[in-house]
Design a protein around this motif. Sequence first.
Motif, PDB file in Angstrom:
ATOM      1  N   VAL A  52      70.638 -61.126 -19.279  1.00  0.00           N
ATOM      2  CA  VAL A  52      69.894 -60.944 -20.753  1.00  0.00           C
ATOM      3  C   VAL A  52      69.606 -62.126 -20.454  1.00  0.00           C
ATOM      4  N   MET A  53      69.001 -62.994 -20.145  1.00  0.00           N
ATOM      5  CA  MET A  53      68.150 -63.990 -20.084  1.00  0.00           C
ATOM      6  C   MET A  53      67.020 -64.117 -18.926  1.00  0.00           C
ATOM      7  N   VAL A  54      67.840 -63.673 -17.374  1.00  0.00           N
ATOM      8  CA  VAL A  54      67.363 -63.548 -16.999  1.00  0.00           C
ATOM      9  C   VAL A  54      66.581 -62.049 -16.464  1.00  0.00           C
ATOM     10  N   MET A  55      66.871 -60.997 -16.869  1.00  0.00           N
ATOM     11  CA  MET A  55      66.528 -59.803 -16.964  1.00  0.00           C
ATOM     12  C   MET A  55      64.814 -60.273 -17.791  1.00  0.00           C
ATOM     13  N   ALA A  56      64.930 -60.071 -19.492  1.00  0.00           N
ATOM     14  CA  ALA A  56      63.958 -60.852 -19.875  1.00  0.00           C
ATOM     15  C   ALA A  56      63.170 -61.284 -19.629  1.00  0.00           C
ATOM     16  N   ASP A  57      63.440 -63.017 -19.001  1.00  0.00           N
ATOM     17  CA  ASP A  57      62.421 -63.709 -17.927  1.00  0.00           C
ATOM     18  C   ASP A  57      61.446 -63.290 -16.899  1.00  0.00           C
ATOM     19  N   LEU A  58      62.178 -62.355 -15.522  1.00  0.00           N
ATOM     20  CA  LEU A  58      62.309 -61.759 -15.380  1.00  0.00           C
ATOM     21  C   LEU A  58      60.893 -60.475 -15.815  1.00  0.00           C
ATOM     22  N   ALA A  59      60.717 -59.626 -16.067  1.00  0.00           N
ATOM     23  CA  ALA A  59      60.015 -58.800 -16.843  1.00  0.00           C
ATOM     24  C   ALA A  59      58.797 -59.253 -17.591  1.00  0.00           C
ATOM     25  N   ARG A  60      59.339 -60.471 -18.439  1.00  0.00           N
ATOM     26  CA  ARG A  60      58.062 -60.821 -18.769  1.00  0.00           C
ATOM     27  C   ARG A  60      56.772 -61.739 -17.766  1.00  0.00           C
ATOM     28  N   ALA A  61      57.311 -62.054 -16.477  1.00  0.00           N
ATOM     29  CA  ALA A  61      56.949 -62.917 -15.030  1.00  0.00           C
ATOM     30  C   ALA A  61      56.430 -61.688 -14.562  1.00  0.00           C
ATOM     31  N   ILE A  62      56.434 -60.147 -14.505  1.00  0.00           N
ATOM     32  CA  ILE A  62      55.756 -59.224 -13.268  1.00  0.00           C
ATOM     33  C   ILE A  62      54.990 -58.827 -14.476  1.00  0.00           C
ATOM     34  N   ASP A  63      53.692 -58.716 -13.559  1.00  0.00           N
ATOM     35  CA  ASP A  63      52.134 -58.306 -14.231  1.00  0.00           C
ATOM     36  C   ASP A  63      52.061 -56.644 -14.494  1.00  0.00           C
ATOM     37  N   ARG A  64      53.104 -56.382 -14.734  1.00  0.00           N
ATOM     38  CA  ARG A  64      51.958 -54.361 -15.383  1.00  0.00           C
ATOM     39  C   ARG A  64      53.913 -54.141 -15.284  1.00  0.00           C
ATOM     40  N   VAL A 104      69.024 -55.782 -11.585  1.00  0.00           N
ATOM     41  CA  VAL A 104      69.235 -57.768 -12.423  1.00  0.00           C
ATOM     42  C   VAL A 104      70.346 -58.314 -12.704  1.00  0.00           C
ATOM     43  N   GLU A 105      70.631 -59.055 -12.233  1.00  0.00           N
ATOM     44  CA  GLU A 105      71.834 -59.417 -12.060  1.00  0.00           C
ATOM     45  C   GLU A 105      71.633 -61.465 -12.634  1.00  0.00           C
ATOM     46  N   ASP A 106      72.496 -61.919 -13.379  1.00  0.00           N
ATOM     47  CA  ASP A 106      72.368 -63.477 -13.481  1.00  0.00           C
ATOM     48  C   ASP A 106      73.482 -64.254 -11.959  1.00  0.00           C
ATOM     49  N   GLY A 161      75.942 -71.240 -18.990  1.00  0.00           N
ATOM     50  CA  GLY A 161      74.704 -71.715 -18.773  1.00  0.00           C
ATOM     51  C   GLY A 161      72.891 -70.325 -18.637  1.00  0.00           C
ATOM     52  N   TYR A 162      72.520 -70.712 -19.036  1.00  0.00           N
ATOM     53  CA  TYR A 162      71.508 -69.232 -19.246  1.00  0.00           C
ATOM     54  C   TYR A 162      71.934 -67.803 -19.029  1.00  0.00           C
ATOM     55  N   GLY A 163      72.525 -67.364 -19.869  1.00  0.00           N
ATOM     56  CA  GLY A 163      73.277 -66.132 -19.626  1.00  0.00           C
ATOM     57  C   GLY A 163      74.733 -66.088 -19.166  1.00  0.00           C
ATOM     58  N   SER A 167      84.020 -68.244 -21.665  1.00  0.00           N
ATOM     59  CA  SER A 167      85.337 -67.229 -22.970  1.00  0.00           C
ATOM     60  C   SER A 167      83.275 -67.049 -24.081  1.00  0.00           C
ATOM     61  N   GLU A 168      82.409 -66.328 -23.415  1.00  0.00           N
ATOM     62  CA  GLU A 168      81.318 -65.948 -24.558  1.00  0.00           C
ATOM     63  C   GLU A 168      80.612 -67.882 -24.770  1.00  0.00           C
ATOM     64  N   ARG A 169      80.966 -68.616 -24.572  1.00  0.00           N
ATOM     65  CA  ARG A 169      80.423 -69.952 -24.518  1.00  0.00           C
ATOM     66  C   ARG A 169      79.193 -70.301 -23.709  1.00  0.00           C
ATOM     67  N   TYR A 170      78.901 -71.216 -24.093  1.00  0.00           N
ATOM     68  CA  TYR A 170      77.688 -72.438 -22.901  1.00  0.00           C
ATOM     69  C   TYR A 170      76.255 -70.793 -22.850  1.00  0.00           C
ATOM     70  N   ARG A 171      76.282 -69.507 -23.116  1.00  0.00           N
ATOM     71  CA  ARG A 171      75.320 -68.148 -22.034  1.00  0.00           C
ATOM     72  C   ARG A 171      73.864 -69.587 -22.755  1.00  0.00           C
ATOM     73  N   ASN A 172      73.419 -69.712 -23.871  1.00  0.00           N
ATOM     74  CA  ASN A 172      72.293 -70.674 -24.683  1.00  0.00           C
ATOM     75  C   ASN A 172      71.673 -71.197 -24.341  1.00  0.00           C
ATOM     76  N   LEU A 173      72.391 -72.195 -22.967  1.00  0.00           N
ATOM     77  CA  LEU A 173      71.990 -73.114 -22.517  1.00  0.00           C
ATOM     78  C   LEU A 173      70.679 -72.959 -22.124  1.00  0.00           C
ATOM     79  N   ARG A 174      69.992 -74.305 -21.702  1.00  0.00           N
ATOM     80  CA  ARG A 174      68.540 -73.330 -21.532  1.00  0.00           C
ATOM     81  C   ARG A 174      68.861 -73.889 -20.316  1.00  0.00           C
TER      82      ARG A 174
END
Length: 185
Positions: A52-64, A104-106, A161-163, A167-174
């Motif tokens: 999720v995090m990788v996909m969102a940030d990669l998609a936003r970084a693509i300028d088209r 797109v994979e983490d 971290g970063y997705g 055990s569903e913890r740490y996903r939202n670490l930056r």
Amino acid sequence: MDRAHVESDLDLEQTLYTEDQIRDRLREMAVRIESDYAGREILLVGVLKGAVMVMADLARAIDRHVEMDWMAISSYGSGTKSSGVVRILKDLDTDIAGRDVLIVEDIIDTGLTLSWLVANLRSRGPASVEIATLLRKPDALQMEVDVKYVGFDIPNAFVVGYGLDYSERYRNLRCIGTLAEHVYT
């Protein structure tokens, strides 16, 4: 969530990549993707939940324009290990026949689940199927997987971290850090 929120737990041994390093590397990958897919439409296929995090940030970084869809797959195994026995929990909503698909994979660990996914998607008649991953563990690979875009090669350690979770913890670490062994053993 910053690393400071978990440091007192002694859960993270070290930070491998900071939020800034991840963002910069995804921008570099996006530039290459834009060039490689010039004049073609891309369908990004994210693998839930980790990407999720990788996909969102990669998609936003693509300028088209890019289209996005999601799959959820489950690989059975024991605890922190993948067996490669896969089932689809959520399939694509998009028909990929004739489309240029970029998975797109983490993280790519053993490669077993991803090799199954690539074969499954190729059986649907896309124009192409390529892979972009933020992290790859070369020392953990059990099956060769042709990955076109790799953010970072990492050691064979348990990372969160970063997705990425435990055990569903740490996903939202930056950041991305190695999880202390006492947490998962």
